[in-house]
Design a protein around this motif. Sequence first.
Motif, short mmCIF file in Angstrom:
data_model
loop_
_atom_site.label_atom_id
_atom_site.label_comp_id
_atom_site.label_asym_id
_atom_site.label_seq_id
_atom_site.Cartn_x
_atom_site.Cartn_y
_atom_site.Cartn_z
N VAL A 60 -15.63 91.19 98.97
CA VAL A 60 -15.17 90.47 97.78
C VAL A 60 -16.35 89.95 96.98
N THR A 61 -17.35 89.38 97.68
CA THR A 61 -18.48 88.75 96.99
C THR A 61 -19.32 89.75 96.21
N ALA A 62 -19.54 90.94 96.76
CA ALA A 62 -20.36 91.94 96.07
C ALA A 62 -19.78 92.28 94.71
N PHE A 63 -18.46 92.37 94.65
CA PHE A 63 -17.78 92.63 93.38
C PHE A 63 -17.95 91.45 92.43
N ALA A 64 -17.65 90.25 92.92
CA ALA A 64 -17.64 89.06 92.06
C ALA A 64 -19.03 88.75 91.51
N VAL A 65 -20.05 88.89 92.36
CA VAL A 65 -21.42 88.57 91.93
C VAL A 65 -21.85 89.47 90.79
N CYS A 66 -21.62 90.76 90.91
CA CYS A 66 -22.03 91.71 89.86
C CYS A 66 -21.20 91.52 88.60
N ALA A 67 -19.90 91.28 88.76
CA ALA A 67 -19.03 91.10 87.59
C ALA A 67 -19.46 89.89 86.78
N ALA A 68 -19.85 88.81 87.45
CA ALA A 68 -20.25 87.60 86.74
C ALA A 68 -21.68 87.66 86.24
N SER A 69 -22.58 88.24 87.02
CA SER A 69 -24.01 88.20 86.69
C SER A 69 -24.38 89.06 85.49
N PHE A 70 -23.75 90.22 85.36
CA PHE A 70 -24.18 91.18 84.34
C PHE A 70 -23.35 91.12 83.06
N THR A 71 -22.33 90.28 83.02
CA THR A 71 -21.42 90.33 81.88
C THR A 71 -22.07 89.91 80.57
N LEU A 72 -22.93 88.90 80.60
CA LEU A 72 -23.58 88.46 79.36
C LEU A 72 -24.55 89.53 78.87
N PHE A 73 -25.28 90.13 79.80
CA PHE A 73 -26.21 91.21 79.44
C PHE A 73 -25.46 92.37 78.79
N PHE A 74 -24.37 92.81 79.41
CA PHE A 74 -23.65 93.95 78.86
C PHE A 74 -22.88 93.57 77.59
N GLY A 75 -22.52 92.30 77.45
CA GLY A 75 -21.91 91.88 76.19
C GLY A 75 -22.85 92.10 75.02
N ARG A 76 -24.13 91.81 75.24
CA ARG A 76 -25.12 92.03 74.18
C ARG A 76 -25.42 93.52 74.00
N VAL A 77 -25.45 94.26 75.11
CA VAL A 77 -25.66 95.70 75.02
C VAL A 77 -24.55 96.35 74.19
N ALA A 78 -23.33 95.83 74.33
CA ALA A 78 -22.21 96.35 73.55
C ALA A 78 -22.47 96.19 72.06
N ASP A 79 -23.04 95.04 71.66
CA ASP A 79 -23.37 94.83 70.25
C ASP A 79 -24.43 95.80 69.77
N LEU A 80 -25.40 96.10 70.62
CA LEU A 80 -26.54 96.89 70.19
C LEU A 80 -26.28 98.40 70.25
N LEU A 81 -25.60 98.85 71.29
CA LEU A 81 -25.40 100.28 71.50
C LEU A 81 -24.01 100.77 71.15
N GLY A 82 -23.06 99.86 70.98
CA GLY A 82 -21.70 100.25 70.64
C GLY A 82 -20.71 99.86 71.72
N ARG A 83 -19.62 99.18 71.30
CA ARG A 83 -18.62 98.72 72.27
C ARG A 83 -17.86 99.89 72.88
N LYS A 84 -17.49 100.86 72.04
CA LYS A 84 -16.76 102.01 72.55
C LYS A 84 -17.61 102.77 73.56
N ARG A 85 -18.87 102.98 73.25
CA ARG A 85 -19.75 103.73 74.14
C ARG A 85 -19.89 103.03 75.49
N LEU A 86 -20.06 101.70 75.45
CA LEU A 86 -20.21 100.96 76.70
C LEU A 86 -18.90 100.94 77.48
N PHE A 87 -17.78 100.80 76.77
CA PHE A 87 -16.47 100.81 77.42
C PHE A 87 -16.25 102.12 78.17
N LEU A 88 -16.51 103.22 77.53
CA LEU A 88 -16.31 104.52 78.17
C LEU A 88 -17.30 104.73 79.32
#
Length: 470
Positions: free
Chosen positions: A65-93
Amino acid sequence: MTPTDSTLSTLPQARDRFTPAQALAMGVLLMANFTLAVDFSILTVALPPIGRELGFDTASLQWIVTAFAVCAASFTLFFGRVADLLGRKRLFLAGLVLLGVASVVGGLATTPGVLLAARVGQGTATAMVTPAALALMTTMFPEGRARSRALGLNGALMAAGFTSGAVLGGLLTGGVSWRWAFFVNVAVAAAALLVGAFVLHEPRRVARARLDVLGALTVTAALFALVIGIDSAGRVGWGSPGTWAPFVVSAAFFVMFALAERRAAEPLVPPSLLKRRTVAWGNLAGLLAFATETSLVFLLTVYLQEILRYTPIAAGLMLGVLGVGTVLGGLLAPRVIGKVGSSRAIVIGSVVQAAATLPLVFASDDRSWAIPLLILSFLGGVANLVAIVGYVVTATGGVHSDQQGLATGLVTMSQQVGIALGTPVMAAVVAALAGVGLLAGLQAAIGLNAMIALATAVLVAIVLGRPRRQ
């Protein structure tokens, strides 16, 4: 507010209904987010069978359970910004591809290491998909009733996913195999990927900024250490050095992140965004809303099984009433927001949630309390989702479309940290009163839970004042 945002906020609000194309796109986004919400809890019931089959020792099972939760919480802000820079659709897919691959690996795993690697992949995919999906929703609709409706549906289905994950996991584990908890994701990811590639659209980016690498590394490390500390608190208690050491490390990385942002030419989190009261305080309210309701589920689970002596299956079905309430709350939230505004919806939802939780302080060991518990938990679930949708609308409202990925990354981060934080805090209260008795500890924790919800309402009412109507 920029001219672009002003234009969007004044668009005619007659478009409350989704067009066919929007409905199809929303279906893809909602299906993905629902599946990821289910993944938070779907393996909870399956932990003992997984441990026996793959050779996990008892102390290591929690890392599934922890391995999932740690990664989901830790990287979300980083990938939120990546979505702005590289494209939300591209990151979603891309996140869907990772989800599918990780789920195949998990379903075929024969050793603990491979299974944990698959859970890391699923958690990382969650950090990619969730903020990108929310950003696609917020840029798909202008501020107003249509956006509130979209976010309400998203909140309702994610709440349903959180509450139904354990039930679905139990059915799959008992009916076929725990491995199908992974294989189901493969089918969902493939379907969403194939359809989403054609129906998802986003505004064209005007300019491509650079990623603030130092800011991304320091904030990711800070969040990683924070979630590790929270998880340790839930397992070994708040007094253990193993609990406080990660918090100290997290604080140090947050200080480094703040210094890096002051010097960065293009910071990961622009100070202008955090200076918005709606963003900063809206996310704090969301963190507290998630912390209180998810930890209340924990407290009620213990109460039903250990005090009233219901079986785990019976307790799970009874708490399903709370899940129904959260779904209804997500559907009602857009109406409430349309009438009183998003900030006031947080206040109303939090007050009603506190009012529904407080009577449970007087719950006894008499099974006659089962019916009041069902009614009160249902009402609290409705109110909690009104507050949650209100916070998402508040924290993303007025933010320029170029920063919606970051804004929704903050929303997702507050959500996941709240989920991780609530249960250890309430468990610590119960443990502190263990000498008095389990029931007394549960009553005290439930009372604290209600007070936090009420304090959230007071704080939002004071800080955000009279919100503008949506």
